[in-house]
Design an enzyme around this catalytic site. Structure first.
Site, mmCIF file in Angstrom:
data_model
loop_
_atom_site.group_PDB
_atom_site.id
_atom_site.type_symbol
_atom_site.label_atom_id
_atom_site.label_comp_id
_atom_site.label_asym_id
_atom_site.label_seq_id
_atom_site.Cartn_x
_atom_site.Cartn_y
_atom_site.Cartn_z
ATOM 1 N N GLY A 185 0.787 -1.234 0.000
ATOM 2 C CA GLY A 185 0.000 0.000 0.000
ATOM 3 C C GLY A 185 0.817 1.281 0.000
ATOM 4 O O GLY A 185 0.261 2.367 0.112
ATOM 5 N N ALA A 186 2.142 1.158 -0.127
ATOM 6 C CA ALA A 186 3.007 2.344 -0.016
ATOM 7 C C ALA A 186 2.644 3.437 -1.019
ATOM 8 O O ALA A 186 2.785 4.617 -0.721
ATOM 9 C CB ALA A 186 4.474 1.962 -0.169
ATOM 10 N N MET A 203 -15.337 -2.754 -8.856
ATOM 11 C CA MET A 203 -15.470 -1.307 -9.038
ATOM 12 C C MET A 203 -16.049 -0.709 -7.766
ATOM 13 O O MET A 203 -17.232 -0.824 -7.477
ATOM 14 C CB MET A 203 -16.369 -1.015 -10.250
ATOM 15 C CG MET A 203 -16.794 0.446 -10.390
ATOM 16 S SD MET A 203 -15.414 1.596 -10.567
ATOM 17 C CE MET A 203 -16.235 3.133 -10.161
ATOM 18 N N ASP A 241 10.876 4.833 -6.114
ATOM 19 C CA ASP A 241 10.122 3.568 -6.083
ATOM 20 C C ASP A 241 11.068 2.363 -6.146
ATOM 21 O O ASP A 241 10.744 1.329 -6.719
ATOM 22 C CB ASP A 241 9.103 3.518 -7.241
ATOM 23 C CG ASP A 241 8.078 2.400 -7.082
ATOM 24 O OD1 ASP A 241 7.996 1.827 -5.976
ATOM 25 O OD2 ASP A 241 7.381 2.088 -8.056
HETATM 26 CA CA CA Z 1 6.121 0.582 -5.313
#
Ligand code: CA
Length: 715
Positions: A207-208, A680, A331
């Site tokens: 979830g980062a 969704m 990242d």
């Molecule tokens: Ca990542």
């Protein structure tokens, strides 16, 4: 008792033989993997007892019935369709199955766990944790699951909605289930496999990209009782520190860091455990937000982002750590698979740990103490010039990589030099086989930082190669990207031995074998069979399904199998390439098992061509509304529904061509979550009715344009 002619020695030999023989043929109960048996995994190569087969997690099999001399006759033994029964289908498969005593255990999209007869492909049981469809929105990179652990008759799995489940290996019945999330409103998910270590089961989360604080939690493997939690990054200094390591880590962050954003450092990759050293090895993820000038304005290393942690599983205390990317801002997760081996280094055999994280350097560490032995780039790298062995620190090249004041073209990009698809280690050849990626990106600072709950918080725009025309000048003077290349890497000499480029958006993880073979899947739908010594492509089997997971191998009744989970998805779900199998065939999730003399692989149904553009509703459109709606679209919708007019190539609806019924119920879908069952989610937590109206205006304007073009073409 014994025949009289046996002397004492032969009597003892007979007894030893009988005991050994009994043990090998003993009837095991389901999922019977325990410490002693697991430690001797090489004595029973017919089984594949963990994600990476043995405790060293090498992704290598000693089996060699299928080998370089007969690879040509490999064909399909069986297929198993991983469809769910609930309409939530056709997402990515990323797990490597486990096989013990003829039974395969694995997990698929939506955290569904399966037990299958490994000889026939017949289902034994199936466990569906009934994850709410709305969780799809909390997953940055598809509703994937990277596998299970099987231990002492139980199967452990993490679920997308943050639970750790323990199932009975015989029946698939849930024995216990614990909530691992400290904040169920935050955008946490679990996509990684749990890891068994010293009687505990450890699980992390993901979830980062959205803004969460990473941690792992250990539970008693039998009872599920909470044992300890280790945070990977510090929390707000105004609050109480959870454990001593966080005081050390806090000194490497600005006290005025944006603590709301969580910091990141989530653990979603493949861990490893050395039972002799009693150390659990954990790789941690990237930061949130990406730019350090927003996250921790005065800088700092920001421990323990992008690090390898060695933790004592008895008490959760940190034994040592190594940070691959201090002050991480690209990242550059270090959650890629960790492999343990004994390597000859300068005339001495050393217990090492190897990792090829996203940042592009191949690391060899002494796994007893964390000492850096060597680090060399295995793909083109320009964010750092080298890694200093004495200090362990990279020489960061700010000119190339500091994107605060101007955009930068950075090698590797956020896809990494290597991502989650596992690399393997061949102990006979002493080589590592890495599914490498050479895909630089332009990174651009996103201005006006403010933490935004309920959506991404990366704050760095990333433009992928091939670069669009307005960004093309960034590539001038730099080598052309090579994209997907399978590489044989010598970890002692730290150099490339051979390479095999093969097209694909994201190619799969690796299995190496004592039969001198490398198996790798491609997103274009092939299973590649490659010679381990030369890198020569011996055979490519067309499956019609994109393959990303690492294959594995096992043997039943003297017959060797190679199995792989085939299903396109993960981070690349939202932008399939023209050449990917998913552009031609429906994305049928399947487990494919191969053997010598098998059949051809049946191809999935052909994808129907994109439908004609529906006539959009005839309502009055306002320019200001369209503009506002366009911004909402790129902030909340574009990540999944990414390409107008092209999404017939993925399973996700094309918002530039909505059927009349979707237009009629647009508000119900977007605000109230009418279709959340299918993945969704409703957005009432972050969007107001007026904003949904503006979004609808924008989408109608796009559809209107396409519809008019279609009319023009018909004329
Ligand atoms: Ca990542």
């Amino acid at each position: 008792m014994y025949p009289y002619f046996l002397n004492d020695i032969s009597k003892w030999l007979l007894i030893i033989f009988l005991i050994a023989g009994c043990d090998r043929t003993k009837k095991h109960t389901a999922g019977d993997i325990h410490q002693q048996r697991f430690l001797q995994a090489d004595l029973e190569p017919e089984n594949w007892m963990s994600l990476g087969r043995n405790f060293q997690q090498q992704h290598h099999t000693p089996l060699k019935q299928i080998n370089a001399t007969n690879a040509d006759s490999i064909g399909l033994a069986w297929e198993y369709k991983t469809f769910t029964s609930r309409g939530k289908v056709n997402r990515g498969l990323e797990a490597t199955p486990i096989v013990v005593d003829g039974v395969m255990y694995t997990s698929g999209a939506w955290s569904i766990v399966m037990a299958i007869d490994a000889k026939t492909g017949q289902q034994i049981w199936r466990y569906d944790p009934q994850v709410e469809g709305s969780y799809a929105r909390k997953a940055c990179c598809d509703v994937v699951n990277r596998g299970v652990q099987v231990w002492e008759g139980k199967v452990y799995a993490g679920t997308l909605d943050g639970y750790l489940v323990c199932l009975d290996a015989t029946s698939g019945k849930e024995l216990w289930k614990v909530n691992t999330l400290e904040d169920r409103n935050a955008f946490y998910t679990i996509t990684g496999a749990p890891q068994i270590a010293g009687g505990k089961v450890i699980v992390g989360n993901a979830g980062a990209e959205f803004g969460v604080r990473g941690y792992i939690t250990a539970y008693d493997a039998t009872t599920g009782k909470y044992a300890w939690r280790f945070y990977t990054v510090p929390g707000d200094p105004a609050k109480k520190t959870e454990h001593a390591e966080m005081e050390v880590a806090a000194k490497t962050w600005d006290p005025k860091s944006d603590w709301k954003a969580g910091g990141g450092g989530t653990v979603w990759g493949q861990m490893a455990y050395d039972p002799e050293l009693n150390l659990l090895y954990v790789g941690t993820g990237n930061a949130t937000p990406y730019p350090i000038w927003y996250r921790s304005p005065s800088g700092g290393d920001n421990l323990y982002l992008a690090s390898i942690l060695a933790i004592n599983p008895d008490n959760g205390k940190l034994q040592w750590h190594y940070q691959t990317t201090p002050g991480e801002m690209w990242d550059f997760t270090a959650t890629m698979n960790i492999i343990l081996a004994d390597l000859p280094i300068k005339g001495k055999v050393r217990k090492v740990l190897m990792q090829a994280p996203k940042n592009g350097f191949f690391y060899v560490l002494d796994r007893t103490n964390g000492e850096l032995i060597s680090a060399k780039p295995f793909v083109p790298v320009n964010w750092a010039d080298s890694v200093d062995i004495a200090t362990g620190r990279p020489a960061i090249n700010k000119k190339n990589s500091w994107y605060k004041d101007s955009a930068k073209y950075i090698f590797p990009g956020p896809a990494g030099g290597h991502s989650w698809p596992a690399m393997s280690f061949h102990p006979g050849h002493g080589l590592v086989y890495i599914p490498t990626i050479d895909m630089p990106f332009v990174y651009e600072n996103e201005k006006n930082y403010q933490f935004r709950p309920g959506r991404d918080n990366m704050y760095a725009r990333q433009i992928s190669t091939p670069l669009p025309p307005v960004y093309a000048h960034f590539g001038k003077g730099w080598p052309e990207p090579e994209y997907e290349v399978l590489k044989a890497w010598d970890p002692v000499q730290q150099k490339e031995i051979w390479r095999l480029p093969f097209p694909g958006t994201q190619n799969g993880g690796i299995l190496s074998t004592d039969g001198d073979l490398i198996f790798q899947g491609s997103s274009t739908g092939y299973l590649l069979v490659v010679h381990a010594k030369t890198g020569k492509l011996l055979k490519k089997i067309y499956t019609g399904t994109g393959i990303q997971a690492a294959p594995m191998s096992y043997q039943i009744n003297g017959e060797q199998y190679v199995a792989v989970m085939a299903g396109y998805g993960g981070a690349v779900l939202f932008f399939p390439g023209e050449q990917d199998a998913v552009a031609k065939y429906k994305n049928e999730g399947r487990i494919l098992a191969f053997k010598l003399g098998g059949k051809e692989v049946p191809l999935p149904p052909v994808r129907e061509p994109a439908s004609e553009v529906f006539a959009p509703p005839t309502i009055a459109l306002e320019t200001a509304q369209i503009e506002k709606g366009g911004q909402i679209y790129s902030g909340y919708c574009g990540a999944c529904h990414s390409s107008f007019g092209k999404s017939h190539k993925s399973e996700l609806p094309d918002l530039s061509n909505m059927a009349p019924v979707i237009h009629e119920t647009f508000e119900e879908i977007v605000l109230k979550g009418k279709l959340s069952y299918y993945g969704m989610s409703g957005f009432s937590d972050v969007l107001k009715k007026e904003e949904v109206k503006a979004l609808h205006q924008f989408l109608i304007s796009v559809q209107k344009k396409r519809y008019e073009e279609q009319l023009g073409n018909k004329r």
